[in-house]
Scaffold this active site. Structure first.
Site, PDB file in Angstrom:
ATOM      1  CE1 TYR A  37     100.493 151.414 -96.654  1.00  0.00           C
ATOM      2  CE2 TYR A  37      98.246 150.576 -96.614  1.00  0.00           C
ATOM      3  CZ  TYR A  37      99.504 150.662 -96.047  1.00  0.00           C
ATOM      4  OH  TYR A  37      99.795 149.975 -94.906  1.00  0.00           O
ATOM      5  N   PRO A  90      95.112 139.688 -93.172  1.00  0.00           N
ATOM      6  CG  PRO A  90      96.927 139.629 -91.709  1.00  0.00           C
ATOM      7  CD  PRO A  90      96.139 138.768 -92.646  1.00  0.00           C
ATOM      8  CE1 TYR A 143     102.951 143.572 -89.081  1.00  0.00           C
ATOM      9  CE2 TYR A 143     101.249 145.251 -88.989  1.00  0.00           C
ATOM     10  CZ  TYR A 143     102.013 144.357 -89.716  1.00  0.00           C
ATOM     11  OH  TYR A 143     101.850 144.263 -91.067  1.00  0.00           O
ATOM     12  NE  ARG A 178     105.442 148.398 -97.910  1.00  0.00           N
ATOM     13  CZ  ARG A 178     104.602 148.227 -96.902  1.00  0.00           C
ATOM     14  NH1 ARG A 178     103.564 149.033 -96.769  1.00  0.00           N
ATOM     15  NH2 ARG A 178     104.778 147.237 -96.040  1.00  0.00           N
ATOM     16  CE  LYS A 288     100.121 137.723 -93.309  1.00  0.00           C
ATOM     17  NZ  LYS A 288     100.730 138.978 -93.694  1.00  0.00           N
ATOM     18  CG  HIS A 312     103.809 142.007 -95.451  1.00  0.00           C
ATOM     19  ND1 HIS A 312     103.850 141.854 -94.096  1.00  0.00           N
ATOM     20  CD2 HIS A 312     103.015 143.078 -95.659  1.00  0.00           C
ATOM     21  CE1 HIS A 312     103.132 142.794 -93.507  1.00  0.00           C
ATOM     22  NE2 HIS A 312     102.604 143.553 -94.445  1.00  0.00           N
ATOM     23  CG  ASP A 346      99.339 136.027 -97.435  1.00  0.00           C
ATOM     24  OD1 ASP A 346     100.532 136.225 -97.739  1.00  0.00           O
ATOM     25  OD2 ASP A 346      98.794 136.633 -96.479  1.00  0.00           O
ATOM     26  CB  SER A 347     102.407 136.339-101.041  1.00  0.00           C
ATOM     27  OG  SER A 347     102.508 136.955 -99.744  1.00  0.00           O
TER      28      SER A 347
HETATM   29  C1  FNR Z   1      99.012 144.043 -96.081  1.00  0.00           C
HETATM   30  N1  FNR Z   1      99.478 142.965 -95.335  1.00  0.00           N
HETATM   31  C2  FNR Z   1      99.447 143.000 -93.966  1.00  0.00           C
HETATM   32  N2  FNR Z   1      99.847 141.928 -93.229  1.00  0.00           N
HETATM   33  C3  FNR Z   1      99.762 141.943 -91.885  1.00  0.00           C
HETATM   34  O1  FNR Z   1     100.122 140.961 -91.247  1.00  0.00           O
HETATM   35  N3  FNR Z   1      99.257 143.044 -91.240  1.00  0.00           N
HETATM   36  C4  FNR Z   1      98.853 144.162 -91.906  1.00  0.00           C
HETATM   37  O2  FNR Z   1      98.402 145.128 -91.309  1.00  0.00           O
HETATM   38  C5  FNR Z   1      98.973 144.165 -93.305  1.00  0.00           C
HETATM   39  N4  FNR Z   1      98.610 145.264 -94.032  1.00  0.00           N
HETATM   40  C6  FNR Z   1      98.596 145.211 -95.408  1.00  0.00           C
HETATM   41  C7  FNR Z   1      98.132 146.311 -96.136  1.00  0.00           C
HETATM   42  C8  FNR Z   1      98.034 146.219 -97.521  1.00  0.00           C
HETATM   43  C9  FNR Z   1      97.497 147.386 -98.275  1.00  0.00           C
HETATM   44  C10 FNR Z   1      98.422 145.042 -98.188  1.00  0.00           C
HETATM   45  C11 FNR Z   1      98.289 144.900 -99.686  1.00  0.00           C
HETATM   46  C12 FNR Z   1      98.907 143.972 -97.474  1.00  0.00           C
HETATM   47  C13 FNR Z   1      99.910 141.717 -96.012  1.00  0.00           C
HETATM   48  C14 FNR Z   1      98.724 140.776 -96.246  1.00  0.00           C
HETATM   49  O3  FNR Z   1      98.284 140.203 -95.053  1.00  0.00           O
HETATM   50  C15 FNR Z   1      99.106 139.644 -97.206  1.00  0.00           C
HETATM   51  O4  FNR Z   1     100.255 139.003 -96.717  1.00  0.00           O
HETATM   52  C16 FNR Z   1      99.348 140.139 -98.623  1.00  0.00           C
HETATM   53  O5  FNR Z   1      98.343 141.050 -98.999  1.00  0.00           O
HETATM   54  C17 FNR Z   1      99.364 138.980 -99.602  1.00  0.00           C
HETATM   55  O6  FNR Z   1      99.743 139.412-100.887  1.00  0.00           O
HETATM   56  P1  FNR Z   1      98.656 139.643-102.050  1.00  0.00           P
HETATM   57  O7  FNR Z   1      98.050 138.322-102.377  1.00  0.00           O
HETATM   58  O8  FNR Z   1      97.674 140.631-101.548  1.00  0.00           O
HETATM   59  O9  FNR Z   1      99.470 140.214-103.172  1.00  0.00           O
END
Ligand code: FNR
Length: 419
Positions: A37, A90, A143, A178, A288, A312, A346-347
């Site tokens: 996940y 988040p 959301y 996914r 975002k 994301h 981010d990302s």
């Molecule tokens: C997320 N991300 C995310 N974003 C958001 O706005 N609300 C959320 O609930 C979540 N949940 C979430 C769960 C998991 C397991 C991941 C890995 C990511 C996206 C998060 O905020 C962010 O944009 C990414 O994690 C950035 O990418 P990297 O740097 O983690 O690869």
């Protein structure tokens, strides 16, 4: 220096300092589903790969003979000075990494004076996390639900528990494709995980009760609880008694999951809906998921206060543009419009040099996503704190070694493109 010194005196770090080894170490301790996940992303996973490799195309050009004994990594966001340009991005369903989930992240983030962005898909209600943060500052990520009353309720709860900004994530009209989760037949929300923000919400509880009453009125359609959904909600209620046990009684857990799946997103959302959100709150609003300069311009026209460049973590659109490759164009659009709105990014951030590059390309601050979750899985709150501390220390050292004394020194001139 403190980190080296601790090592010299025999204190073993709790988490690897390198991003790749951090992920590998977390994989060993996480459940198969949990790791799939967190690490997984959309389709071919090309977007997530591109996020990381985009950083590798940039090289830093150090400058010499600058007195760097005093360095300032602080940044101002919405009227508050942050010690570092880091935010905890988040992340939902943190219970997959650690039982204490969002509460442990809160303690780790507080320890490092890093603002945590609380997810709408959290495992713990926002009020409990805000309490654990002890007033050290947090933002709330929304959301946009298909239910207006629920949106209003979540926003007013966020305000009431002290959120300093509202981050509205727009790239989740539908959950991405996914493969890692699909192949395991795993959708955490369908098991009741990551819906604590909802089950603790009075509007959501009303929707659940209405659904239960409607089902009772037509016995043939009465839903039978699935073992997965109910057992997870019962387990959640043990961890967080303030949430599920207080708010849901049989047969409501199953109805809660169904209601969640109905209301969690609003695919019909358009720019025309933004004024309504603006009218709901006086909190700064950050959008975002912005990747196109025109969307950044539209956002500013709609009166939002901050832009959050992100794909994301590659979890939504397959073969998406790397977030870093989208950053300069968005920054140009924002500054070109004469706006001083913060551009959060981010990302793909995995090390201090990545933060340096993102800031040099115009980001005001960066969100730390997966790395903090791996720290959480490895060592709870301490793991989160160590991951954030390492990133902060690495960034600080990178500034010192490149002749920078503050983040204001960072600009594209500090970089060359390698290929
Ligand atoms: C997320 N991300 C995310 N974003 C958001 O706005 N609300 C959320 O609930 C979540 N949940 C979430 C769960 C998991 C397991 C991941 C890995 C990511 C996206 C998060 O905020 C962010 O944009 C990414 O994690 C950035 O990418 P990297 O740097 O983690 O690869």
């Amino acid at each position: 220096a403190a980190i080296y010194r601790a090592g010299a005196f025999g204190r073993r770090p709790k988490v690897p300092t390198d991003g790749t080894r951090l992920e590998a170490a977390a994989r060993k301790v996480m459940s198969r589903r949990g790791f799939a996940y967190v690490a997984g992303s959309a389709g071919s996973e090309a977007s997530a790969d591109a996020n990381v490799t985009a950083f590798a195309r940039w090289r830093v050009v150090p400058r010499l003979l600058v007195d760097t004994t005093e360095r300032d990594t602080s940044v101002e966001l919405f009227g508050r000075r942050h010690e570092s340009p880091l935010l905890v991005a988040p992340v939902g369903v943190l219970s997959m990494a650690d039982d204490e989930a969002d509460l442990a992240v809160a303690r780790g983030a507080r320890d490092q004076h890093v603002t945590q962005i609380l997810s709408t898909q959290a495992s713990v209600p926002m009020e409990d996390v805000a309490r654990a943060l002890g007033g050290s500052g947090h933002w709330y990520q929304l959301y946009w639900s298909s239910d207006d009353d629920l949106v209003e309720s979540l926003v007013s709860r966020a305000e009431a528990c002290g959120s300093e900004a509202l981050v509205v994530t727009l790239d989740m009209a539908y959950l991405g494709w996914r493969p890692r989760d699909l192949d395991l037949g795993h959708l955490p929300f369908a098991r009741g995980e990551g819906i604590a923000q909802y089950t603790s919400d009075p509007v959501f509880q009303r929707l659940v009760r209405e659904r239960v009453a409607a089902a009772a009125a037509t016995p043939a359609a009465r839903p039978r609880p699935t073992a997965g959904a109910v057992s997870t909600l019962v387990a959640m209620s043990r961890n967080h008694p303030g949430d599920t046990r207080r708010n849901l009684t049989a047969p409501e857990p199953r109805a809660a999951v169904e209601t969640f799946l109905d209301v969690f997103s609003r695919p019909s959302l358009t720019w025309d809906d933004l004024p309504r959100l603006r009218s709901l709150t006086s909190l700064p609003i950050v959008l975002k998921g912005i990747l196109h300069p025109d969307d950044a311009r539209r956002a500013l026209d709609a009166g939002v206060d901050g832009i959050y460049v992100s794909n994301h973590g590659g979890r939504q659109v397959d073969r998406s543009v790397a977030a870093l490759d989208a950053l300069p164009g968005v920054v140009e659009a924002v500054r070109g419009a004469g706006s001083s709105a913060p551009v959060i990014f981010d990302s793909g951030i995995r090390c201090g040099a990545d933060i340096f590059v993102a800031l040099a390309l115009g980001a005001t601050a960066v969100g730390i996503g997966r790395p903090h979750v791996y720290g959480l899985a490895l060592a709870g709150a301490e793991g989160v704190s160590e991951v954030l501390r390492n990133l902060r220390a690495e960034l600080d050292l990178q500034l010192a070694l490149t002749g920078c004394t503050s983040l204001a020194d960072l600009s594209p001139e500090r970089l060359v493109r390698a290929c």
